[in-house]
Design a protein around this motif. Structure first.
Motif, mmCIF file in Angstrom:
data_model
loop_
_atom_site.group_PDB
_atom_site.id
_atom_site.type_symbol
_atom_site.label_atom_id
_atom_site.label_comp_id
_atom_site.label_asym_id
_atom_site.label_seq_id
_atom_site.Cartn_x
_atom_site.Cartn_y
_atom_site.Cartn_z
ATOM 1 N N PHE A 23 14.578 3.761 21.831
ATOM 2 C CA PHE A 23 14.383 2.177 21.663
ATOM 3 C C PHE A 23 13.246 1.717 21.002
ATOM 4 C CE2 PHE A 23 18.288 1.633 24.795
ATOM 5 C CZ PHE A 23 19.314 1.947 23.713
ATOM 6 N N ALA A 24 12.060 2.140 21.479
ATOM 7 C CA ALA A 24 10.753 1.575 21.233
ATOM 8 C C ALA A 24 10.379 2.107 19.949
ATOM 9 C CB ALA A 24 9.681 1.896 22.267
ATOM 10 N N ASP A 25 10.744 3.418 19.764
ATOM 11 C CA ASP A 25 10.515 4.158 18.450
ATOM 12 C C ASP A 25 11.243 3.468 17.316
ATOM 13 O OD1 ASP A 25 8.894 5.709 19.909
ATOM 14 O OD2 ASP A 25 10.175 7.818 19.623
ATOM 15 N N TRP A 26 12.513 3.137 17.491
ATOM 16 C CA TRP A 26 13.228 2.635 16.404
ATOM 17 C C TRP A 26 13.164 1.121 16.570
ATOM 18 C CZ3 TRP A 26 14.836 5.271 12.493
ATOM 19 C CH2 TRP A 26 14.977 6.554 12.628
ATOM 20 N N ARG A 27 12.327 0.519 17.592
ATOM 21 C CA ARG A 27 11.852 -0.955 17.256
ATOM 22 C C ARG A 27 13.430 -1.672 17.552
ATOM 23 N NH1 ARG A 27 7.955 0.903 13.691
ATOM 24 N NH2 ARG A 27 6.092 0.492 14.563
ATOM 25 N N VAL A 28 13.975 -1.176 18.585
ATOM 26 C CA VAL A 28 15.337 -1.808 18.866
ATOM 27 C C VAL A 28 14.949 -3.126 19.780
ATOM 28 C CG1 VAL A 28 17.713 -1.656 19.882
ATOM 29 C CG2 VAL A 28 16.721 0.351 18.746
ATOM 30 N N SER A 29 15.544 -4.481 19.373
ATOM 31 C CA SER A 29 15.219 -5.385 20.018
ATOM 32 C C SER A 29 16.039 -5.628 21.273
ATOM 33 C CB SER A 29 15.819 -6.899 19.065
ATOM 34 O OG SER A 29 16.925 -6.916 19.012
ATOM 35 N N THR A 30 15.438 -6.497 22.229
ATOM 36 C CA THR A 30 15.908 -6.551 23.408
ATOM 37 C C THR A 30 17.564 -7.238 23.377
ATOM 38 O OG1 THR A 30 13.885 -6.886 24.617
ATOM 39 C CG2 THR A 30 15.813 -7.796 25.584
ATOM 40 N N GLU A 31 17.628 -8.182 22.478
ATOM 41 C CA GLU A 31 18.979 -8.708 22.127
ATOM 42 C C GLU A 31 19.873 -7.582 21.691
ATOM 43 O OE1 GLU A 31 20.782 -11.767 18.854
ATOM 44 O OE2 GLU A 31 18.897 -11.967 19.549
ATOM 45 N N ARG A 32 19.469 -6.742 20.736
ATOM 46 C CA ARG A 32 20.360 -5.584 20.316
ATOM 47 C C ARG A 32 20.713 -4.459 21.494
ATOM 48 N NH1 ARG A 32 23.632 -4.432 15.872
ATOM 49 N NH2 ARG A 32 21.949 -4.809 14.490
ATOM 50 N N GLN A 33 19.739 -4.215 22.279
ATOM 51 C CA GLN A 33 19.798 -3.485 23.352
ATOM 52 C C GLN A 33 21.112 -4.215 24.479
ATOM 53 O OE1 GLN A 33 16.493 -1.733 25.309
ATOM 54 N NE2 GLN A 33 15.364 -2.240 23.441
ATOM 55 N N ASN A 34 20.582 -5.475 24.690
ATOM 56 C CA ASN A 34 21.805 -6.282 25.573
ATOM 57 C C ASN A 34 23.197 -6.166 25.002
ATOM 58 O OD1 ASN A 34 19.832 -6.730 27.416
ATOM 59 N ND2 ASN A 34 19.370 -8.781 26.404
ATOM 60 N N VAL A 35 23.378 -6.222 23.752
ATOM 61 C CA VAL A 35 24.826 -6.318 23.026
ATOM 62 C C VAL A 35 25.310 -5.033 23.188
ATOM 63 C CG1 VAL A 35 25.962 -6.258 20.926
ATOM 64 C CG2 VAL A 35 24.053 -8.152 21.168
ATOM 65 N N LEU A 36 24.486 -3.849 23.061
ATOM 66 C CA LEU A 36 24.875 -2.424 23.044
ATOM 67 C C LEU A 36 25.355 -2.208 24.669
ATOM 68 C CD1 LEU A 36 25.310 0.465 22.161
ATOM 69 C CD2 LEU A 36 22.816 0.897 22.565
ATOM 70 N N ALA A 37 24.640 -2.747 25.508
ATOM 71 C CA ALA A 37 24.870 -2.401 26.813
ATOM 72 C C ALA A 37 26.219 -3.238 27.321
ATOM 73 C CB ALA A 37 23.894 -3.079 28.060
ATOM 74 N N ARG A 38 26.266 -4.491 26.874
ATOM 75 C CA ARG A 38 27.613 -5.225 26.908
ATOM 76 C C ARG A 38 28.814 -4.493 26.609
ATOM 77 N NH1 ARG A 38 24.780 -9.622 26.031
ATOM 78 N NH2 ARG A 38 25.170 -9.951 24.168
#
Length: 123
Positions: A23-38
């Motif tokens: 996630f850090a390498d691809w600069r995935v935003s916290t918002e995008r990570q939260n959407v993915l988790a949901r």
């Protein structure tokens, strides 16, 4: 009382250190990570969207990227363990590494269960 009644499993999403690095390498935003988790918590298993390789599951998530994950049940929780995030088709080239990353993140009781029973000469 119906056999289907009882306390429902709580669905939780967790991630490995490898997933954190991805996630850090691809600069995935916290918002995008939260959407993915949901999304993973709402539909942890999809016969239509998931590809499987043994116990590993792969799902396309957006813009040519996919996530690698495993499904586990422990202590009344249904766990979606996110192992990696990369361009589609790239993670399947590194299945052993993904499995090792997942094994490192598993709680000790689950590790023991997956290792199976020891033979007499291993005790």
């Amino acid at each position: 009382m119906s056999e289907f009644e009882g306390p429902p499993l709580k669905v939780v999403a967790m991630r490995t250190e490898k997933a954190n690095r991805d996630f850090a390498d691809w600069r995935v935003s916290t918002e995008r990570q939260n959407v993915l988790a949901r999304q993973l918590k709402e539909v942890p298993r999809s016969a239509v969207d998931d590809r499987t390789e043994g116990d590993l599951r792969f799902r396309s998530v957006h813009d040519g990227f996919e996530v690698a994950f495993m499904l586990l049940v422990q202590d009344g929780k249904f766990i979606v363990l996110v192992i990696g995030y990369d361009r589609e088709g790239e993670m399947e080239k590194h299945l052993d590494y993904l499995r090792r990353s997942a094994a490192e993140a598993l709680p000790p009781p689950v590790k023991t269960l997956l290792q199976g029973r020891k033979k007499k000469n291993e005790r």
